[in-house]
Write an enzyme that holds these catalytic residues in place. Structure first.
Site, PDB file in Angstrom:
ATOM      1  N   HIS A 128       0.812  -1.210   0.000  1.00 38.53           N
ATOM      2  CA  HIS A 128       0.000   0.000   0.000  1.00 38.53           C
ATOM      3  C   HIS A 128       0.847   1.262   0.000  1.00 38.53           C
ATOM      4  O   HIS A 128       0.343   2.347  -0.305  1.00 38.53           O
ATOM      5  CB  HIS A 128      -0.975  -0.002   1.188  1.00 38.53           C
ATOM      6  CG  HIS A 128      -0.354   0.244   2.519  1.00 38.53           C
ATOM      7  ND1 HIS A 128      -0.047  -0.761   3.407  1.00 38.53           N
ATOM      8  CD2 HIS A 128       0.019   1.402   3.141  1.00 38.53           C
ATOM      9  CE1 HIS A 128       0.463  -0.239   4.497  1.00 38.53           C
ATOM     10  NE2 HIS A 128       0.536   1.074   4.364  1.00 38.53           N
ATOM     11  N   ASP A 159       0.131  -7.646   1.232  1.00 38.54           N
ATOM     12  CA  ASP A 159       0.569  -6.267   1.446  1.00 38.54           C
ATOM     13  C   ASP A 159       2.092  -6.158   1.489  1.00 38.54           C
ATOM     14  O   ASP A 159       2.656  -5.467   2.326  1.00 38.54           O
ATOM     15  CB  ASP A 159      -0.027  -5.693   2.725  1.00 38.54           C
ATOM     16  CG  ASP A 159       0.020  -4.165   2.747  1.00 38.54           C
ATOM     17  OD1 ASP A 159       0.225  -3.564   1.668  1.00 38.54           O
ATOM     18  OD2 ASP A 159      -0.130  -3.568   3.832  1.00 38.54           O
ATOM     19  N   SER A 238       4.780   2.019   8.261  1.00 42.62           N
ATOM     20  CA  SER A 238       4.397   0.938   7.353  1.00 42.62           C
ATOM     21  C   SER A 238       5.588   0.498   6.506  1.00 42.62           C
ATOM     22  O   SER A 238       6.264   1.318   5.889  1.00 42.62           O
ATOM     23  CB  SER A 238       3.266   1.400   6.426  1.00 42.62           C
ATOM     24  OG  SER A 238       2.094   1.646   7.157  1.00 42.62           O
TER      25      SER A 238
END
Length: 395
Positions: A128, A159, A238
């Site tokens: 993402h 992901d 992230s």
């Protein structure tokens, strides 16, 4: 008079001691703050060597004098940070856009963290972070300029994404050490390094607060066996590494559970066992290799509508593994009426499967080229077949 003389004598001693610097204050037993002691150790300590691969421990090169005021856990965290921080990078994805005058300009689409996978310049991050970008740059902690990178491959279902530095800077490619996630324990200490809110390398600590969590990926599939931690993970973390107390990768920080968008003590990481399996596939072919048996399953929605438990085989591909062991799909008339439900897969290696995601996950755990024992049901009778898994064509 005697009392007055005594007081004057004490006052005189105080003045003499203060003037000559021999008056000694009582020692302050209060511990220094963690931030202050860590800053002192990082500023004055010598560089930390790589871990001793034979002993599986960090080589203690920090000056003992600098560590005298620190606890054992503080010393360990400092060593892990110094060892791993050079492997963590800042990832930025950009894309081309047009304004109302059709002028072309570049905009930032996503930012996050990543880490060096190997000495060839491959960087692992979250999907993402790079999903909407067409141009990617990597920033190192001790360099002002950014390095261009290209997208090598991605696994949206997990992901995960892999970038490759186009012109890797010499002397900065320090791959992260890999650990294991299958033996993690709830309560085990963990550390997270990343770039929250665009800040430079930041370290947070905590514990493994739960195992086996599930999280929906942007593709709709579940990411299973997620590691839950209370180490603070904020936007910008992230794609950064989740580490054990020896500085080994045990997960890739992916998401937080927070109504406000900031860390609320519930973060999730993709387990390193999944990362270890998928990243070489992404580097080699750009996409993950999905094991299968050559069937077209009926959708979960239709299966549930008809009250069937298991995976309904809608169609069997000719000359595939399922066809080789005699599995059959359902039969439908031209008007769409089902005359034969065919075979329904209800278990893989004695583990029940109720959804298509269950089936795909079971196959992923077994792997291409390995044999799987399927329990299939037809006309309320069950039988077992052994089938070899093959690599499905990329979607």
């Amino acid at each position: 008079m005697r009392k007055t003389a005594s007081l004057l004598t004490l006052f005189g001693v105080f003045l003499i001691g203060h003037a000559t610097g021999v008056l000694i204050a009582e020692p302050d037993d209060r511990p220094a703050s963690a931030a202050a002691t860590a800053e002192l150790a990082l500023r004055d300590a010598a560089p930390l060597d790589r871990a001793d691969s034979d002993a599986g421990r960090l080589v203690p090169t920090l000056d003992d004098a600098d560590l005298s005021a620190l606890t054992t856990s503080e010393t360990r965290d400092i060593r892990v940070f110094r060892q791993t921080a050079p492997s963590v990078v800042y990832v930025t994805s950009r894309a081309i856009a047009r304004d109302f005058s059709l002028n072309v300009f570049e905009i930032q689409r996503g930012t996050g963290s990543g880490f060096l996978w190997d000495e060839k310049g491959h960087v692992v991050t979250n999907y993402h972070v790079v999903a909407q970008g067409t141009r990617f740059t990597i920033a190192f902690a001790d360099r002002d300029e950014e390095v261009d990178a290209e997208l090598v491959g991605y696994a949206e279902d997990k992901d995960l994404a892999v970038l490759r530095l186009i012109d890797p800077p010499r002397g900065l490619l320090q791959p992260i050490r890999l650990g294991r996630s299958d033996a993690l324990q709830v309560g085990q200490r963990v550390l997270a390094i990343g770039n929250p809110f665009g800040l430079d390398h930041t370290l947070t600590t905590g514990v493994v607060s739960a195992l086996g969590r599930e999280l929906s990926a942007s593709s709709g599939r579940l990411i299973r066996d997620m590691v839950q931690t209370d180490a603070a993970i904020n936007p910008g973390n992230s794609g950064g590494p989740l580490l054990d107390s020896a500085g080994r990768l045990i997960g890739v920080n992916t998401a937080i559970f927070s109504p406000s968008g900031a860390s609320a003590g519930i973060g999730f990481a993709v387990p390193v066992d999944t990362v270890r399996r998928l990243v070489p596939q992404l580097i080699r072919s750009g996409r993950p290799i999905q094991p299968g048996i050559g069937i077209v399953p009926l959708s979960d929605r239709l299966t549930q509508r008809y009250g069937i438990e298991g995976i309904v085989i809608r169609q069997v591909r000719p000359d595939g593994p399922a066809d080789a062991v005699g599995l059959e799909g359902l039969r439908i008339t031209r008007r769409g009426r089902v005359t034969d439900w065919g075979d329904v897969i209800v278990a893989v290696n004695d583990e029940p499967v109720r959804t298509l995601d269950d089936l795909l996950y079971a196959f992923e755990q077994i792997g291409v080229g390995q044999r799987a024992e399927l329990t299939v049901e037809r006309d309320k009778r069950r039988r077992t077949v052994v089938v070899e898994l093959t690599a499905l064509a990329p979607r």
